[in-house]
Design a protein around this motif. Structure first.
Motif, PDB file in Angstrom:
ATOM      1  N   VAL A   1     -10.347  -2.686  10.955  1.00 28.35           N
ATOM      2  CA  VAL A   1      -9.882  -3.174   9.642  1.00 28.35           C
ATOM      3  C   VAL A   1      -8.460  -3.684   9.813  1.00 28.35           C
ATOM      4  CG1 VAL A   1      -9.266  -2.516   7.285  1.00 28.35           C
ATOM      5  CG2 VAL A   1     -11.279  -1.486   8.339  1.00 28.35           C
TER       6      VAL A   1
ATOM      7  N   VAL B   1      -8.886  -9.351   6.884  1.00 31.46           N
ATOM      8  CA  VAL B   1      -8.415  -9.896   5.605  1.00 31.46           C
ATOM      9  C   VAL B   1      -7.667 -11.195   5.874  1.00 31.46           C
ATOM     10  CG1 VAL B   1      -7.176  -9.335   3.495  1.00 31.46           C
ATOM     11  CG2 VAL B   1      -7.952  -7.509   4.992  1.00 31.46           C
TER      12      VAL B   1
ATOM     13  N   PRO C   1     -10.932  -9.853   1.670  1.00 32.39           N
ATOM     14  CA  PRO C   1     -10.464  -8.518   1.298  1.00 32.39           C
ATOM     15  C   PRO C   1     -11.629  -7.704   0.753  1.00 32.39           C
ATOM     16  CG  PRO C   1      -9.409 -10.244  -0.044  1.00 32.39           C
ATOM     17  CD  PRO C   1     -10.496 -10.891   0.728  1.00 32.39           C
TER      18      PRO C   1
ATOM     19  N   VAL D   1     -13.577  -5.908   9.749  1.00 33.00           N
ATOM     20  CA  VAL D   1     -13.119  -6.512   8.494  1.00 33.00           C
ATOM     21  C   VAL D   1     -11.776  -7.176   8.781  1.00 33.00           C
ATOM     22  CG1 VAL D   1     -12.536  -6.116   6.083  1.00 33.00           C
ATOM     23  CG2 VAL D   1     -14.180  -4.619   7.223  1.00 33.00           C
TER      24      VAL D   1
ATOM     25  N   LEU E   1      -1.042   1.552   9.052  1.00 31.69           N
ATOM     26  CA  LEU E   1      -1.477   2.506   8.035  1.00 31.69           C
ATOM     27  C   LEU E   1      -2.978   2.717   8.064  1.00 31.69           C
ATOM     28  CD1 LEU E   1       0.744   1.489   4.993  1.00 31.69           C
ATOM     29  CD2 LEU E   1       1.116   3.245   6.714  1.00 31.69           C
TER      30      LEU E   1
ATOM     31  N   GLU F   1      -5.128   6.048   7.247  1.00 30.74           N
ATOM     32  CA  GLU F   1      -6.093   6.096   6.136  1.00 30.74           C
ATOM     33  C   GLU F   1      -7.448   6.610   6.629  1.00 30.74           C
ATOM     34  OE1 GLU F   1      -5.973   2.062   4.680  1.00 30.74           O
ATOM     35  OE2 GLU F   1      -3.943   2.292   3.886  1.00 30.74           O
TER      36      GLU F   1
ATOM     37  N   SER G   1       0.832  -1.218   0.000  1.00 30.79           N
ATOM     38  CA  SER G   1       0.000   0.000   0.000  1.00 30.79           C
ATOM     39  C   SER G   1       0.858   1.256   0.000  1.00 30.79           C
ATOM     40  CB  SER G   1      -0.868   0.090   1.257  1.00 30.79           C
ATOM     41  OG  SER G   1      -1.706  -0.980   1.361  1.00 30.79           O
TER      42      SER G   1
ATOM     43  N   TRP H   1       8.809 -12.804  12.491  1.00 28.66           N
ATOM     44  CA  TRP H   1       7.598 -11.991  12.726  1.00 28.66           C
ATOM     45  C   TRP H   1       7.209 -11.983  14.219  1.00 28.66           C
ATOM     46  CZ3 TRP H   1       4.652  -8.538   9.949  1.00 28.66           C
ATOM     47  CH2 TRP H   1       3.389  -8.225  10.469  1.00 28.66           C
TER      48      TRP H   1
END
Ligand code: ADP
Ligand code: G6P
Length: 469
Positions: free
Chosen positions: A274, A311, A352, A309, A379, A383, A32, A94
């Protein structure tokens, strides 16, 4: 004579193939952020296209150019995907770099595959780079690439940016390959991080693990190319704020936002989450807090609805399957406890959504809830802010995100403290329009000023200035 050529090397290319939609934008913050800044630079992007070797011949061929960016694929076999990507990158690095919120697993076979895969990326980058080019390597999957490039192509200017946190040395020291990773990163002329905390942690690791003597934002190293100085700094990543604002003003997006509100129920406050479905994102924490405020009556089920949401992400990895089960159990539990027939209090989408739908959600929501246990930047928070042209709405934001270093006008919370999250949810929902405006103005000033163009320009200007001597 140095060349102006710019090569980006990242584990993922900006596109991946979907069985239904064909080639589409890859998930996650790295893609992104980079796509909007590379579009008009004639850059080359080297990366994996998301497919395992045996599927490569299937379906429509990958496009050679995406949004003005030339793409060069590094093919990975099924075994490399399992050992390098799912294994060492996402099973060891990670979780370790996210402060061990899940337990890292260190396997020698997986590290060996990581090292081999990094060699493949470095070889492709070296083949594609003209003399004196700038090569910008990204993220935790490719930490050995700067050192490999330094050894094979000392003419290149090499930058590295880590999109995720760098952990305190007490945790980093667990890593059996800690020296190799540090030496790999120090092959770059500039090593960039999201926050000053990450840069400090890295410098402390060079001191404690390698015995180097960092000073300020620099560390001197001796390697095959002699004596060099590596610049180590924070470069907090931003978003293309103007592009999000423009989409948020689009009549079709505004109409869709209105429709979402009507579907949720007029008069109800909409809380939005999200995220990639990842155990670092603290999705369970916010569901628990939301359930409790409704059960205790601090907020009424008739007045608030949550839309989450999530993903799908890294679905072959056990921890990701476990967090999906946990989140889905909690969604069911909260609805079971407090919803009424035909009116769920939590709406949950495990898929998505396209950019315009996402922006319509940002516009429709009253409060965005961002509660990661640790996150390099986040992010999504930025946004949302960019889409709030009316200077209304609220942002509940975990202290443990990079974004919290810049967005201190948000309702900052410790995501391990459920009561604190509950108080923040209630305060954000009940805020007066004046209070919303006061906070949102400050948030918007930061997001528009520190946008992604500024991030890329600052990083590349630092790389241009670095002479390594
Ligand atoms: P991460 O990099 O860990 O995934 P970020 O919040 O930094 O987290 O970045 C996520 C990016 O993915 C954002 O640009 C966001 O717009 C995008 N994204 C998140 N959820 C969705 C979704 N459901 N559909 C499409 N894009 C999404
Ligand atoms: C984060 C990482 C990226 C990664 C993205 C999506 O943003 O920093 O490097 O590409 O998540 O994860 P995935 O494993 O699907 O590439």
């Amino acid at each position: 004579m140095d060349s102006d050529a710019l090569l980006v090397v990242a584990n993922r290319l900006p596109v991946e193939r979907d069985d239904v939609d064909g080639w589409r934008l890859s998930p996650g913050g790295l893609v992104s952020a980079l796509v909007p800044v590379l579009g008009d630079t004639a850059a080359t992007w080297i990366g994996w296209n998301g497919m395992a070797g045996e599927d490569l011949g299937l379906g429509e061929a990958m496009p050679e150019v995406f949004d003005g960016i030339r793409m060069v694929a590094v093919p990975l076999t099924k075994e490399e995907v399992e050992l390098h990507y799912e294994g060492f990158s996402n099973g060891a690095i990670w979780p370790l770099y996210h402060d061990c919120v899940a337990t890292p697993a260190y396997h020698r076979l997986e590290y060996d595959a990581y090292a081999r895969t990094n060699e493949q990326f470095a070889l492709t980058a070296a083949q594609e780079s003209p003399q004196g080019a700038r090569v910008w390597v990204h993220d935790y999957q490719l930490q050995l690439v700067p050192g490999l490039l330094r050894a094979s192509r000392s003419d290149l200017q090499v930058g590295f940016f880590l999109h995720i946190p760098f952990p305190p040395v007490e945790l980093f020291a667990q890593l059996p390959w800690r020296e190799q990773i540090l030496r790999g990163l120090l092959g770059a002329d500039v090593v960039g991080f999201q926050t000053s905390r990450d840069a400090r942690n890295f410098l402390a690791a060079t001191e404690s693990v390698l015995g180097l003597r960092p000073g300020g934002d620099r560390v001197d190293v001796e390697d095959g190319s002699g004596h060099r100085t590596v610049i180590v700094q924070d470069f907090p990543i931003g978003i293309d704020a103007e592009a999000f604002a423009a989409r948020a003003a689009d009549p079709l997006v505004l109409a869709r936002a209105k429709q979402i509100r009507e579907e949720i129920g007029a008069g109800s406050h909409l809380l939005l989450g999200v995220d990639r479905l990842d155990y670092t994102k603290g999705i369970a924490v916010r569901l628990r807090a939301f359930g409790e405020v409704l059960q205790e009556g601090s907020l009424e089920a008739a007045d608030v609805t949550m839309l989450q949401v999530a993903v799908p992400s890294r679905q072959n990895i056990d921890e990701y399957q476990r967090v999906r089960d946990e989140v889905e159990l909690l969604v069911g539990r909260v609805n079971g406890d407090v919803a009424s027939v035909g009116k769920p209090v939590v709406h949950y989408l495990h898929r998505p959504v396209d950019r315009d739908e996402l922006v319509a959600m940002y516009v429709a929501a009253d409060v965005l809830v961002v509660t990661p246990l640790r996150d390099g930047m986040n992010l999504v928070a930025k946004e949302f802010v960019a889409c709030r042209a009316g200077e209304d709405g609220g942002l509940v934001l975990s202290e443990f995100t990079g974004a919290a270093h810049q967005l201190d006008a948000a309702y900052l919370v410790n995501p391990y403290d459920v009561d604190a999250v509950k108080r923040a949810l209630v305060a954000a929902v009940r805020a007066t329009p004046e209070e919303e405006q006061r906070r949102m103005r400050l948030l918007r000033a930061s997001v528009f000023e520190n946008d992604v163009t500024r991030w890329a320009e600052t990083f590349l200007a630092t790389l241009d200035r670095a002479d390594g001597a």
